[in-house]
Design an enzyme around this catalytic site. Structure first.
Site, PDB file in Angstrom:
ATOM      1  N   SER A 118      35.590  42.497  36.341  1.00  0.00           N
ATOM      2  CA  SER A 118      34.785  43.188  35.331  1.00  0.00           C
ATOM      3  C   SER A 118      34.774  44.697  35.577  1.00  0.00           C
ATOM      4  O   SER A 118      34.772  45.150  36.727  1.00  0.00           O
ATOM      5  CB  SER A 118      33.350  42.663  35.405  1.00  0.00           C
ATOM      6  N   TYR A 142      25.488  41.152  40.413  1.00  0.00           N
ATOM      7  CA  TYR A 142      26.615  40.583  39.664  1.00  0.00           C
ATOM      8  C   TYR A 142      27.903  41.368  39.955  1.00  0.00           C
ATOM      9  O   TYR A 142      28.939  40.802  40.304  1.00  0.00           O
ATOM     10  CB  TYR A 142      26.318  40.596  38.159  1.00  0.00           C
ATOM     11  N   LYS A 146      31.589  40.375  41.955  1.00  0.00           N
ATOM     12  CA  LYS A 146      32.952  40.526  41.402  1.00  0.00           C
ATOM     13  C   LYS A 146      33.815  41.374  42.337  1.00  0.00           C
ATOM     14  O   LYS A 146      34.979  41.064  42.588  1.00  0.00           O
ATOM     15  CB  LYS A 146      32.900  41.155  40.006  1.00  0.00           C
TER      16      LYS A 146
END
Ligand code: UDP
Length: 334
Positions: A118, A142, A146
């Site tokens: 991302s 989050y 990643k």
């Protein structure tokens, strides 16, 4: 759909905690409607953290003389907001889950992987068009997960003597739906993201859109993002697989965006014009953690992959709205 159209054989693994098994039924319907014959899509319901489960999937495929040759790894939780409230869940599902998958892949000598990364891993200390060499400074649990998975993949690559084939696809802002209107997203609860929220306002479920700030240093003062049609995103995965299969083993990170910026107001106006609907909005203060502008420099992806995004913001608005109109409650209720 994109992979099956290309003749790939698929095994799909999903825990279905935030997805519907009906999506695969729709996938088959879409291909039937196009007269594309496919073999049965094998579906396995289970959790990515469950090493025994993953192992059994690989074992079964090997015993059937159809060993798994590559993995596209999308499995993970993806709400920035939720990750701030519950980081340990995010580390567990995303990172522990990825590690269990990679260990099994290594065991079965399956060393080709396309990973859903991302643009959020770039953090928020920059603005404008980003290249892949930009330092990683994720600002949420989050984003941390990643970035950590990319690092783990890099270590697997190195320890193998640079023998794995790894592509990290760093998604920008995917929106839209399959043009048939048969596949799309239906986030649980109140959507955090702009496009699904716009769709709910257009459907009359919410009174108005709340625009987070019109005092950003952008042309019209609202946030600018690089929206990419989900079909172009899907095509990038197919292209990444082809690239990995046809080149030397390598570890590569690619920005998957269009290179074009669209403001919140521009997206709202296009949605209204294309779909001929009303979209009331109010302006509120800036959302914490937002950046004014986030646009992919996609030159590296364009140069490496046999791929270039072809769909416009109009296509994204039209296709996303068609899916919502045909499936107001998502997959469960057409
Ligand atoms: N945004 C907004 N209202 C919303 C959701 C988002 O004004 O209800 C804005 C947000 O501030 C950003 C853009 O829309 O400028 C895209 O936000 P989104 O959450 O979809 O994606 P992000 O780039 O933040 O991951």
């Amino acid at each position: 759909v994109s992979l099956l159209e290309d003749g790939y054989k698929l095994i799909v693994i999903d825990s279905n905690i935030n997805s519907s098994p009906l999506a695969l039924v729709r996938v088959k319907e879409i291909l039937q409607n196009k007269n594309i014959a496919i073999e049965e899509i094998i579906f396995k319901n289970g959790d990515i953290r469950d090493v025994n489960f993953i192992n059994n999937v690989f074992k079964e495929a090997s015993l059937a003389n159809n060993p798994i040759t590559a993995v596209i790894h999308f499995a993970g939780l993806k709400s920035v907001f939720e990750s701030v409230k519950n980081p340990s869940l995010y580390w567990d599902v995303n990172v522990v889950g990825s590690l269990s998958l990679l260990k099994v892949m290594e065991y079965y000598d399956c060393t080709t992987i396309v990973f859903s990364s991302s643009a959020t891993i770039y953090g928020d200390d920059w603005s404008g068009s980003i290249v892949e060499s930009t330092g990683l400074e994720p600002k949420s649990p989050y984003g941390n997960t990643k970035a950590a998975i990319e690092k783990i993949l890099e270590d697997f690559f190195k320890i193998s003597g640079n023998n794995w084939r790894v592509a990290n696809l760093r998604y920008f802002n995917p929106i839209g739906a399959h043009p048939s209107g048969m596949l799309g997203e239906n986030p649980l609860g109140i959507p955090n993201n702009l496009f699904p929220y716009i769709c709910r306002v257009a459907k009359g479920e919410y009174k108005n859109l709340v625009i987070y700030g019109n005092d950003w240093p952008t042309e019209d003062g609202t946030g600018v993002r690089d929206y990419i049609h989900v079909m172009d995103l899907a095509a990038s995965h197919r292209a990444a697989l082809d690239y990995l299969f046809n080149n030397e083993p390598q570890f590569i990170s690619l920005n998957i965006g269009t290179g074009r910026g669209t403001s919140v107001i521009q997206l709202v106006d296009t949605f209204k014009r294309i779909n001929n609907c009303d979209l009331p909005y109010v302006i509120s203060k800036r959302r914490k953690g937002d950046v004014p502008t986030l646009i992919a420099n996609n030159q590296y992806a364009l140069s490496k992959l046999d791929w270039s995004p072809s769909k416009s913001i109009e296509d994204m608005c039209k296709d996303g709205w068609r899916w919502n109109l045909l499936n107001p409650k998502g997959f469960e209720n057409r």
